[in-house]
Design an enzyme around this catalytic site. Structure first.
Site, PDB file in Angstrom:
ATOM      1  N   HIS A  36       0.820  -1.214   0.000  1.00 47.81           N
ATOM      2  CA  HIS A  36       0.000   0.000   0.000  1.00 47.81           C
ATOM      3  C   HIS A  36       0.854   1.266   0.000  1.00 47.81           C
ATOM      4  CE1 HIS A  36      -3.339  -2.712   0.679  1.00 47.81           C
ATOM      5  NE2 HIS A  36      -4.131  -1.715   0.340  1.00 47.81           N
ATOM      6  N   LYS A 103      -9.399  -7.211   8.214  1.00 44.51           N
ATOM      7  CA  LYS A 103     -10.072  -7.361   9.508  1.00 44.51           C
ATOM      8  C   LYS A 103      -9.994  -6.070  10.304  1.00 44.51           C
ATOM      9  CE  LYS A 103      -6.272  -9.143  12.357  1.00 44.51           C
ATOM     10  NZ  LYS A 103      -6.137  -8.249  13.522  1.00 44.51           N
TER      11      LYS A 103
END
Lengths: 191, 292
Positions: A36, A103
């Site tokens: 990312h 999550k």
């Protein structure tokens, strides 16, 4: 249970709402902290990685090579997504992502990007590395392995009936926001 | 390869693949309590299946095999240097076998050499005792739950938490609220009241060596543990933060002396994938009995 099959279309994604249970089948790509940051800083996707109408999975799997030299995923649960909050919105926009699996949920910037560009956040069960590894039928390829190391590399996985829960939909709703608000109110009563 | 190394590899395998029975019991209980037909119940069912699958396949319960923390109680005169060298070899071998993920990164270069061994990894704590036994405990603590740990300095103005047990209660519950589902709940809290910034966290982690049904010997702390457990489970955060009845499976609290100027409350969070195991060695190498 709603079945989501690759390629993931905008219509499929717009039909999902917070609280839905889904089973994902098809190709997904792993990408976590290093990926990312790299993409956000202007890094190019390696040839072969196509995120358009795709799903990125916040996961650093355990992958072993068998005697024939084939990769095998032996543990593959999600990692905490909130660390990608500074980057995720841009990555959704730039690469036309339709889904993010992870999550713990994500924040307002990601939620806004999901709404604007038609993407959902799919919460898989943290720690459930074996149940989720069983859904990985094949490792198709790996990218940036040398640069980022095994947990941080981009793994191209073929999954079948991978279970997840919609906790942030493409309409601006977030279960995480809702639970935070309810639990804050409850705590105030107990203090 | 030494017998001690074999024993340590087996300890790592067992810790990584098999949930201790006290944790398993607590998870089964929370599944029974959860409201049927909710996504919280679905998540707990996946957790239950995962525990069974990991044990059967002898593979990691969670792919984040975590910080590798050894606690050793050894007789006076025991060779700690050789133990540590053997432990490092066992960790490297267990990583090759896939019991541990390649999980240790050089903080400066960003490189992961795939061995799980380096400065500060694995973590090894020795403690001498007067018994002839060698007792080795191992905890594998993942990054998700480690990241939601918190240390508060009292008084805490915003939370209106003063330097007393009520103040401790307020900050501990605040840590539960802040963690939401990010630490892979339902979780277990380890808390240390007092100490300095380093020992506070260290002792809070050592609380995880206690079994879940274990009750605190100090009445004040026992009361605080039970109160926090009950209150946290009324907040509605639930498994994975999906909402639901079980937010915590257990709370373990200890106290250490502090300086007059300091009052730290250090909170470590352990995920449901609570990996701890241990053994007592017969002589210096063969496993005599398992601890959990």
């Amino acid at each position: 249970m709603i079945h989501l099959t690759y390629p993931f279309t905008k219509d499929q994604v717009l039909a999902l709402k917070v609280g839905d249970e889904v089973a994902i089948s098809g190709i997904i790509f792993t990408g976590r902290d290093a990926v990312h940051k790299y993409l956000h800083d202007g890094g190019e996707l390696p040839p072969g990685v196509n995120l358009k109408e795709g799903i990125i999975y916040h996961c650093g799997p355990v992958v072993l090579k068998d005697e024939q030299g084939n990769w095998k995923v032996t543990a593959a649960g999600p990692t905490t997504s909130i660390r990608e909050e500074p980057y995720q919105g841009d990555v959704i926009k730039k690469f036309n992502l339709r889904g993010v699996i992870g999550k713990g949920g994500m924040g307002d910037r990601t939620s806004a990007a999901c709404k604007e560009f038609g993407c959902v956040y799919l919460h898989s069960v943290g720690g459930a590395a074996q149940v989720l590894a069983e859904c990985v039928k094949k490792v198709r390829n790996v990218y940036l392995l040398e640069e980022f190391g095994s947990p941080e590399a981009i793994w191209e996985l073929e999954v079948e009936n991978f279970p997840a829960f919609v906790t942030m939909d493409a309409h601006g709703n977030s279960l995480h926001k809702e639970v935070l608000s309810i639990s804050s109110e409850q705590l105030a009563k107990h203090i | 390869m030494s017998e001690l190394q074999d024993s340590l590899v087996e300890l790592i395998r067992r810790a990584s693949a098999e949930i201790p029975s006290d944790v398993n019991d607590a998870i089964i209980q929370s599944l029974e309590n959860e409201k049927k037909g909710t996504i919280a119940e679905s998540a707990l069912k996946i957790i239950e299946r995962n525990i069974e699958l990991a044990k059967r396949k002898s593979q990691p319960i969670c792919q984040d095999t975590g910080s590798i923390i050894f606690y050793i109680e050894c007789p006076v005169g025991y060779d700690q240097i050789t133990f540590e060298e053997t432990a490092r070899k066992a960790v490297t071998l267990a990583t090759k076998k896939g019991y541990l993920r390649q999980n240790s990164v050089d903080s400066i270069s960003g490189k992961n050499d795939g061995t799980n061994v380096g400065p500060g990894a694995p973590i090894v704590h020795f403690h001498q005792h007067r018994s002839p036994e060698l007792k080795v405990s191992l905890m594998l603590k993942g990054g998700g739950c480690e990241n939601v740990g918190a240390q508060y300095s009292l008084p805490h103005e915003k939370l209106k938490a003063g330097r007393d047990l009520d103040g401790c209660r307020k900050v501990i519950l605040d840590a539960v609220l802040q963690a939401q589902g990010k630490g892979c709940g339902p979780g277990i809290l380890g808390v240390c009241i007092g100490g300095d910034r380093a020992t506070g966290y260290e002792y809070s982690k050592q609380q995880f060596l206690r079994r879940i049904p274990d009750r605190n010997k100090m009445p004040e702390l026992d009361e605080l543990e039970q109160d926090i457990l009950k209150t946290a489970n009324e907040l509605g955060i639930g498994p994975m933060g999906f909402g639901g009845k079980t937010t915590l499976l257990g709370v373990k609290i200890c106290a250490a002396n502090r300086l007059p100027a300091s009052y730290f409350v250090s909170i470590s969070y352990m995920c449901w994938a609570f990996r701890r195991q241990g053994f007592v060695l017969n002589g210096e190498s063969a496993i005599e009995r398992w601890l959990y």
